[in-house]
Write a protein that holds these residues in place. Structure first.
Motif: not given
Ligand SMILES: C[S@@+](CC[C@H](N)C(=O)[O-])C[C@H]1O[C@@H](n2cnc3c(N)ncnc32)[C@H](O)[C@@H]1O
Length: 209
Positions: A17, A79, A19-20, A109, A7, A82
């Motif tokens: 990265t 990050h 983005n989650l 997150r 990722n 992610d």
């Protein structure tokens, strides 16, 4: 980058990265392409981004759990969240002020959690962490290497990366301080990546069993 990191992408010399979460976390630039978001990860702000940009290895496997020691307000940790996507990222921070922001970042997150604790005492937070395959540490304390080893051993982590701040250990020249600190890591295999261009006070080590 020495090898692909999940990722994580290099584009025109910049690191991103996937983005989650949604949107920017700390004011960083976000690129939107189709339905995806990519967050810029600045090597000037993050020692880990500089480590990767300088060819440092970060040999994650899918689903690894990473314990972050000294997460501050969650800039680099977001990050890593992610990158890991399917693994967990418990983040230990001992100072209440950055912890408040860290907790906010973690709450948006799915794989990140914030733990207010002193990394010198891993037995206190072990029940909240569960397993840790990997440890990332960025703590500027005199006993930072002892802290790292204590956590590596308690969690039986396979490998870790420590950002060593030599000036926090002693004001003697690094050539007189570093050898003694590295002796504490003799049980492991240790590789240094030079991050001094943007982080002149730091040395970065990949530490493996
Ligand atoms: C350099 S800052 C972290 C920056 C962060 N790693 C990043 O890249 O976004 C170091 C952090 O370690 C924390 N710290 C110092 N000693 C600690 C300890 N014994 N246990 C846990 N955290 C500690 C400090 O409060 C500080 O927030």
């Amino acid at each position: 980058m020495a090898e692909p990191v999940p990722n994580t992408f290099l584009r025109e010399g910049r690191i991103y990265t996937v983005n989650l979460g949604k949107g920017s976390v700390y004011g960083e630039k976000v690129l939107r392409r189709r339905s995806m978001e990519y967050r810029e990860w600045s090597p000037a702000r993050s020692k880990l981004a500089e480590y990767l940009a300088s060819g440092g290895r970060f040999p994650l496997r899918a689903g690894n759990d990473l314990l972050y020691l000294g997460a501050g307000s969650g800039t680099t940790a977001s990050h890593i969240s992610d990158i890991l996507a399917d693994g967990s990222v418990p983040c230990v921070e001992s100072a209440p002020i950055p912890f408040f922001r860290l907790r906010e970042v973690a709450s948006s997150r799915s794989n990140m959690s914030a733990i207010l604790s002193d990394a010198r005492h891993p037995e206190r937070y072990a029940p909240m962490v569960g397993s840790a395959d990997v440890i990332y540490q960025d703590i500027a304390q005199k006993d930072q290497v002892d802290i790292f080893v204590r956590n590596m051993e308690l969690f039986n982590a396979e490998w870790g990366v420590i950002m060593l701040k030599v000036r926090s250990i002693s004001h003697l020249p690094p050539s007189e301080v570093v050898p003694g600190e590295l002796r504490k890591l003799e049980a492991y295999s240790v590789n240094e990546t030079d991050v001094s261009r943007r982080h002149p006070d730091h040395r970065a080590y990949l530490v493996r069993r």
